[in-house]
Motif scaffolding. Structure first.
Motif, mmCIF file in Angstrom:
data_model
loop_
_atom_site.group_PDB
_atom_site.id
_atom_site.type_symbol
_atom_site.label_atom_id
_atom_site.label_comp_id
_atom_site.label_asym_id
_atom_site.label_seq_id
_atom_site.Cartn_x
_atom_site.Cartn_y
_atom_site.Cartn_z
ATOM 1 N N PHE A 29 41.260 -27.313 45.710
ATOM 2 C CA PHE A 29 42.698 -27.098 46.004
ATOM 3 C C PHE A 29 43.365 -26.149 44.889
ATOM 4 C CE2 PHE A 29 42.398 -31.340 48.144
ATOM 5 C CZ PHE A 29 43.382 -31.063 49.104
ATOM 6 N N ALA A 30 42.612 -25.804 43.977
ATOM 7 C CA ALA A 30 43.128 -25.004 43.016
ATOM 8 C C ALA A 30 42.949 -23.514 43.562
ATOM 9 C CB ALA A 30 42.406 -24.867 41.611
ATOM 10 N N GLU A 34 45.731 -20.912 45.117
ATOM 11 C CA GLU A 34 45.867 -19.374 44.545
ATOM 12 C C GLU A 34 46.012 -18.608 45.625
ATOM 13 O OE1 GLU A 34 45.768 -16.564 41.830
ATOM 14 O OE2 GLU A 34 46.507 -18.554 41.546
ATOM 15 N N ARG A 35 44.910 -18.699 46.582
ATOM 16 C CA ARG A 35 44.884 -17.634 47.862
ATOM 17 C C ARG A 35 46.068 -17.701 48.468
ATOM 18 N NH1 ARG A 35 39.825 -15.717 49.505
ATOM 19 N NH2 ARG A 35 40.447 -15.935 51.756
ATOM 20 N N ALA A 65 43.890 -22.487 57.868
ATOM 21 C CA ALA A 65 44.319 -23.562 57.119
ATOM 22 C C ALA A 65 45.344 -22.690 55.774
ATOM 23 C CB ALA A 65 43.344 -24.277 56.463
ATOM 24 N N GLU A 66 44.690 -21.470 55.342
ATOM 25 C CA GLU A 66 45.563 -20.802 54.603
ATOM 26 C C GLU A 66 46.796 -20.113 54.989
ATOM 27 O OE1 GLU A 66 41.687 -19.753 51.923
ATOM 28 O OE2 GLU A 66 42.513 -18.101 53.224
ATOM 29 N N PRO A 149 50.158 -13.625 43.010
ATOM 30 C CA PRO A 149 50.810 -14.798 43.604
ATOM 31 C C PRO A 149 52.382 -14.924 43.401
ATOM 32 C CG PRO A 149 49.694 -15.191 41.468
ATOM 33 C CD PRO A 149 49.527 -13.729 41.937
ATOM 34 N N VAL A 150 53.037 -15.524 44.506
ATOM 35 C CA VAL A 150 54.605 -15.508 44.321
ATOM 36 C C VAL A 150 54.582 -17.064 44.281
ATOM 37 C CG1 VAL A 150 55.133 -13.391 45.310
ATOM 38 C CG2 VAL A 150 54.821 -15.553 46.717
#
Length: 510
Positions: A29-30, A34-35, A65-66, A149-150
Motif C-alpha cells: 500500500f505504501a 506513492e505511485r 487500479a492506480e 506527489p501531490v
C-alpha cells in the motif's frame, strides 16, 4: 464520502500489506499510494483540472487500479472505455464526454491514429502498457517516476467521480454520471451484508475492470483494505492458475464466465479451494449452471447482484442462504443501501405478485445522463430510477426480474418472458447457452424464436428441444423456430446482445 477514503486508511493502518498483484509484480500500500500521488501530480501537470474526464482503454492490470484512484486524487473523474468497442464507438464516448486525456494499453495502440482523427478533442495519450512507448505518446512509468506527489484533492459527496457508458444493449450508449457518494453507497451497502468481501480478502479481477460491476467489487475491497489480484482478461487457464498460485478469496463473474469455468475440462486439475465468496450478476443465470457451480465449489458462498450502471450498480442481492427453491429465480431483496418498488406506467405501485417496472431509489442512484437532460428526466421521473426491467415482488420482498421491457414477446395476445424460456432450455443437457427473442410472424404477430448454442459433443434438434420445453413451460411459450450458431454475440460486460440477434434475423429474412 470519497473514493480515496479506503486508501488513506490502508496507508495509515497497513502500509506494508500487499495492495496489488499483477503477473510478477507485487506492490504494498505504501508503494501503491506513492505511485497514485505521483500519477495524480502528472495529470495535474498535463492540465487536468477539477471535474475533467480522464479515460482509459486497457486490459486489467495493477496500473488500472492506480488509475481508478489517481484520477479522483487529482480531482478529476474516471471514464473507463469498453475494450470491445470499435474505434468509432470509442471515439464517440470520448467526444461525447469531452475527454482530452486517454491512457492506452499495448493491445489498443493500433487504434490510436483512428481515435486522434475521429476525436479531435483528444490531445494527450499516455501509454500504460509494458511494451515500448509509441512515438507521440507519453510513458506512464516516466510520468510516475518524474512527477512529484501531490496531495489528495478530496473530491467527495456529489462531486462527479465517473462517467460510465452503458453497454448499448437497448440503444445508443449514454454516459451515466456517478458521484463519489453513488460509488461509496453501493460499495458500503454491498459489504454491509457480511457476505461479500472481508478484511484481508484477496479479490480476483477476472471480469473486465472497465465495467461498473467490477468497480463495485473493487470499491468494496478498497474500503476494507483488501488485495487486488488482476489477470489481463478472462481466460479459463489464466484464471485457474491465478487462483491456484495466489489463493484469492473473492471474485466477481458474469454467468457466462461461470459456465465456462465450471464446464472446462481442466477445472478439476487446479486447486480452487481458496475461493470463499463469489458475486455474480450482469445477466440471469440458469439453474443448471448454478447447480454445477455448487457441485464444483461446494464451500463457496454465492451471492447474486441485480442492478445496472445507473445504480452504481447494485439494486438487489440474493444472499447465499436464499439460494434455494423458488427464490433461486429471484434477484434477491433490496440491498441495504437501496429501496425497490414495482410501478405501473402511471408511476403507481402495483400489488404484490403483479408485474410492473422495477424501480429503485437511494444514495447509489446516478446524477443523470451526460448532456442528456431529457432522458435523465425520463429515467428519474417521480424520484425513482426506472430500470426498464419488468418484474414483481413476492410477499417477502424478493424481486423477480422477468424480462427487459423490450424483450417481452407478445404472441397471439399472450405475454412471453424470454428469461423463463431460456431457463427451460438450460436444463437440457445438450444446451450450453441460449437467447430467446421475438420475431415477426404473419399469424401470431410475434413468434418465440430461440438461438441455441449446443454443448461440445452434443446434438439436439428443434423438435427434440420443443418436446423437452413442453414438459416445463406452457405450450405458447415454447419456441416455434430455432437457430444453432456456434456462439452468441456478447457485449464487453458479458451480456448477450439480443438486439444484434434481432438485427441478424431481420437481415437474413431480407
Amino acid at each position: 464520502m470519497y473514493l480515496t477514503q479506503g486508501l488513506h486508511r490502508s496507508l495509515q493502518a497497513t502500509p506494508n500489506a500487499t495492495a496489488t498483484i499483477f503477473k510478477d509484480r507485487k506492490r504494498t500500500f505504501a508503494e501503491h499510494g506513492e505511485r497514485i500521488a505521483r500519477l495524480a501530480g502528472a495529470l495535474q501537470g498535463l492540465g487536468v483540472h477539477a471535474g475533467d474526464r480522464v479515460a482509459i482503454l486497457s486490459m486489467n492490470s495493477d496500473r488500472y487500479a492506480e488509475y481508478l484512484l489517481a484520477v479522483p486524487w487529482a480531482g478529476a473523474a474516471v471514464n473507463p472505455v469498453n475494450i470491445r468497442w470499435s474505434p468509432a464507438e470509442v471515439a464517440y464516448s470520448l467526444n461525447d464526454s469531452d475527454t482530452h486525456v486517454l491512457l492506452i494499453d499495448d493491445p489498443f495502440v493500433p487504434m490510436a491514429p483512428i481515435l486522434l482523427e475521429k476525436a479531435p478533442g483528444l490531445s494527450i495519450l499516455i501509454h500504460c502498457g509494458d511494451g515500448a512507448t509509441p512515438e507521440g505518446m507519453l510513458s506512464y512509468e516516466d510520468l510516475v517516476a518524474g512527477s512529484d506527489p501531490v496531495g489528495d484533492a478530496y473530491r467527495s459527496g456529489d462531486d462527479l467521480a465517473g462517467v460510465y457508458y452503458t453497454g448499448g444493449t437497448t440503444g445508443f450508449p449514454k454516459g451515466v454520471m456517478l458521484s463519489h457518494t453513488n460509488f461509496m453507497a453501493s460499495g458500503l451497502g454491498t459489504i454491509a451484508t457480511g457476505e461479500l468481501l472481508k478484511v484481508g480478502s484477496i479479490l480476483l479481477h477476472a471480469a473486465p475492470m472497465f465495467h461498473l460491476a467490477d468497480l463495485a467489487a473493487w470499491c468494496g475491497a478498497t474500503i476494507l483494505g483488501g488485495t487486488h489480484l488482476m489477470v489481463p482478461f478472462f481466460e479459463p487457464t489464466s484464471v485457474f492458475k491465478a487462483i491456484a498460485e495466489h489463493r484469492p478469496t473473492d471474485v466477481l463473474l458474469v454467468p457466462t464466465m461461470i459456465q465456462i469455468l465450471v464446464d472446462h475440462p481442466d477445472s478439476n486439475n487446479y486447486d480452487l479451494s481458496s475461493m470463499a465468496r463469489m458475486l455474480y450478476g450482469g445477466s440471469s443465470i440458469s439453474e443448471g449452471v448454478l447447480n454445477r457451480t455448487k457441485a464444483r465449489l461446494p464451500g463457496m458462498r454465492m451471492t447474486q447482484a441485480y442492478g445496472q450502471t445507473e445504480a452504481a450498480p447494485v439494486i438487489t442481492l440474493l444472499l447465499p442462504d436464499d439460494h434455494e427453491g423458488n427464490r433461486m429465480r429471484s434477484g434477491g431483496r433490496a440491498a441495504p443501501h437501496c429501496q425497490v418498488a414495482i410501478l405501473d406506467l402511471d408511476g403507481n405501485e402495483v400489488r404484490t405478485g403483479d408485474v410492473g417496472e422495477v424501480c429503485a431509489k437511494g444514495a447509489n442512484v446516478m446524477q443523470g445522463y451526460w448532456n442528456n437532460p431529457e432522458q435523465s428526466a425520463q429515467a428519474l421521473r417521480g424520484g425513482w430510477l426506472h430500470t426498464g426491467d419488468l418484474g414483481y415482488l413476492d410477499d417477502e420482498g424478493f424481486v423477480y426480474v422477468v424480462d427487459r421491457l423490450k424483450d417481452m414477446i407478445i404472441t397471439a395476445g399472450e405475454n412471453v418472458y424470454s428469461a423463463e424460456v431460456e431457463n427451460a432450455l438450460s436444463k437440457h443437457p445438450a444446451v450450453a447457452s441460449s437467447a430467446v427473442i421475438g420475431v415477426p410472424d404473419d399469424y401470431y404477430g410475434e413468434r418465440v424464436h430461440a438461438v441455441v448454442v449446443l454443448a461440445p459433443g452434443h446434438r439436439a434438434t428443434a423438435e427434440e428441444l420443443q418436446i423437452f420445453c413442453k414438459e416445463l413451460i406452457a405450450g405458447y411459450k415454447v419456441p416455434r423456430s430455432f437457430e444453432f450458431p456456434e456462439a452468441l454475440p456478447m457485449s464487453g460486460a458479458g451480456k448477450i446482445l439480443k438486439r444484434s440477434l434481432r438485427e441478424r434475423y431481420a437481415a437474413a429474412q431480407g
